[in-house]
Design an enzyme around this catalytic site. Structure first.
Site, PDB file in Angstrom:
ATOM      1  N   GLY A   1      38.812  21.238  45.079  1.00 20.66           N
ATOM      2  CA  GLY A   1      38.751  20.361  46.256  1.00 20.66           C
ATOM      3  C   GLY A   1      37.322  20.027  46.625  1.00 20.66           C
ATOM      4  N   THR A   2      37.196  19.086  47.568  1.00 15.16           N
ATOM      5  CA  THR A   2      35.868  18.709  48.061  1.00 15.16           C
ATOM      6  C   THR A   2      35.931  18.630  49.575  1.00 15.16           C
ATOM      7  OG1 THR A   2      35.558  17.329  46.111  1.00 15.16           O
ATOM      8  CG2 THR A   2      34.015  17.010  47.921  1.00 15.16           C
ATOM      9  N   ILE A   3      34.950  19.237  50.200  1.00 13.39           N
ATOM     10  CA  ILE A   3      34.897  19.177  51.655  1.00 13.39           C
ATOM     11  C   ILE A   3      33.434  19.018  52.066  1.00 13.39           C
ATOM     12  CG2 ILE A   3      34.849  21.700  51.918  1.00 13.39           C
ATOM     13  CD1 ILE A   3      37.012  19.780  54.173  1.00 13.39           C
TER      14      ILE A   3
END
Lengths: 247, 251
Positions: free
Chosen positions: B55-57
């Site tokens: 994921g990317t945050i």
């Protein structure tokens, strides 16, 4: 019922029993312990908050330098109490623990009201459980938090109230009426320290000395509770004498 | 409260550390989640293989507030399970979190944080600050040190201390940052954000920076994609926004 005892004594055998008029005698007797305690008062104003205690002469063999009645609960909160000293000491330790835990959980200083509330949760439990007696002590918490200067008094029943100025212990009635006449929220911190000492001097039977007064204060700017040294108290007493406010 | 048979709250002794780390309201919730002794004693456990969390945050703090953005893809062993998950959550009106990691852990933590925030509101009659919530989260994450919750977390918000942004790793390190990008796509996104970040960006530019950072990551990170959720927190409160990237097939 009552096994031949007068009606009033039958209901003070256990704290879990109401008297028919809705009172709980053991809790009311705890208030009596407070009324017999040393005069203790708290004052808050725009500039900060103070607690002042009148230490009464005990036996000449007691080393009074070590008798401590004002406690630092956390950096920004101080406490003092009137009543059974050992009960007070234990509750102050509880308060310190609660303040530490709050810093641990939330990384912020505890609100004075929340601390008073949690201490009163403990006090309340001791008015309702079988086999215990209520705490015979009323605690004054002073401090400065995000909501400004704070002053709370907790009663043996577990009730707590916020005050501008409050007196507990011996002659608290006289002290309260003196404070009512002289109190003003706009007073500065040195002025409320003086007002506190002046109140004690007014109601005390003997002359007050720097050794017979203990005081602690916290200013809105610094937000650090400090217990005053004998020299500091002497300075304020001398000033009051010079102003002719006390003899 | 603590008073009962034992009388008083326990001291913070090392032996009881984990239990004492949890606030009373939290302890009852935690009892639902018991750890497996076999996992704790084995050196070769499954989660040690998961070095990079999918994921990317991205989180950015500017003078007017905080923007947290997360993409919407949920993968399992390279297979896209969902294109419509949300990885940013408001906890109170002025504090929110963003996660990269396992969805189950994320949802568990969000529930606990909402519980803690509401408990704080009821008990202290004010809103919890970003720092307070981040500290609670740090304690929870650390209490699972031996079988960690697999999440990297951004906590951001606005309080009397101004806008604040914190970053936490799976075992609860708590670091204050001005901008950050986490998860498998974070290493790509940070390369976009770092040279373009300025503290005095307005909220609109900060939003654009976050969206473009995540878009850049999506181009090269296979387990990120499909859209961006934004959580924008200013002194006025939070706003949730959604941008979908799904491309129509031309065939």
């Amino acid at each position: 019922m009552g096994f031949g005892l007068p009606a009033a004594t039958a209901y003070d055998r256990a704290i879990t029993i109401f008297a028919p008029d809705g009172r709980i005698y053991q809790v009311e007797y705890a208030f009596e312990s407070v009324r017999r305690g040393w005069t203790t008062l708290g004052i808050k104003s725009r500039g900060g908050a103070v607690v002042v205690v009148h230490k009464k002469k005990q036996s000449p063999l007691v080393d009074e330098k070590i008798v401590q009645k004002i406690f630092r609960v956390d950096e920004h909160i101080g406490a003092s109490f009137a009543g059974i000293a050992s009960d007070g000491r234990v509750l102050v330790d509880q308060a310190r623990h609660l303040a530490l835990l709050h810093r641990f959980y939330y990384d912020e200083p505890i609100l004075v009201e929340y601390l008073a509330k949690q201490v009163c949760d403990i006090k309340q439990a001791y008015t309702q459980h079988a086999g215990v007696r209520p705490f015979g002590v009323a605690i004054i918490f002073v401090g400065v938090d995000d909501n400004g200067p704070q002053l709370y008094m907790t009663e043996p029943s577990g009730r707590y109230l916020s005050y501008y100025a409050v007196a507990i212990g011996e002659k608290s009635g006289d002290a309260t009426s003196f404070l009512e006449k002289n109190y003003n929220y706009e007073l500065s911190l040195p002025e409320i320290i003086k007002l506190g000492i002046q109140t004690i001097a007014n109601i005390a039977e003997e002359k007050i000395t720097p050794q017979s007064i203990e005081a602690g204060y916290i200013s809105v700017d610094e937000k650090k509770f400090k217990i005053m040294s004998i020299d500091e108290i002497k300075k304020y007493i001398d000033e009051l004498i010079k102003e002719g406010k006390i003899k | 409260m603590y008073v009962g048979r034992g009388g008083y709250p326990k001291l913070l002794l090392y032996g009881e550390y984990r239990k004492d780390c949890l606030s009373p309201s939290l302890m009852s919730a935690m009892n639902l989640y018991t750890s497996n002794e076999d996992i704790l004693t084995s050196n070769n456990v499954w989660w040690r293989d998961l070095e990079v969390l999918p994921g990317t945050i991205v989180g950015v703090r500017v003078n007017d507030g905080v923007v947290i953005g997360g993409e919407k893809r949920l993968t399992y062993n390279g297979f896209i399970l969902s294109r419509n998950t949300r990885k940013v959550y408001p906890i109170t009106d002025h504090v929110g979190v963003g996660f990269a990691g396992l969805m189950g852990d994320i949802e568990f933590l969000v529930k606990i944080l909402k519980l803690e925030a509401r408990n704080y509101r009821l008990q202290l009659n004010r809103e919890i600050k970003p720092k307070g919530l981040a500290k609670i989260l740090s304690i929870i994450l650390y209490s699972y040190k031996l079988a960690p919750l697999l999440t990297e977390v951004i906590v951001g918000g606005y309080s009397s201390d101004g806008p604040q942004l914190f970053v936490l790793d799976p075992v609860g390190s708590l670091i204050e940052e001005r901008y950050t990008a986490l998860g498998s796509g974070g290493r790509v996104a940070i390369g976009y954000i770092e040279p373009r970040y300025k503290e005095d960006l307005d909220i609109r530019d900060a939003k654009e920076l976050v969206i473009n950072g995540i878009k850049t990551a999506i181009e090269r990170d296979a387990v990120s994609g499909d859209g961006v959720d934004l959580l924008v927190i200013t002194s006025e409160g939070y706003k949730l926004e959604e941008y979908l990237f799904k491309r129509e097939s031309k065939v």
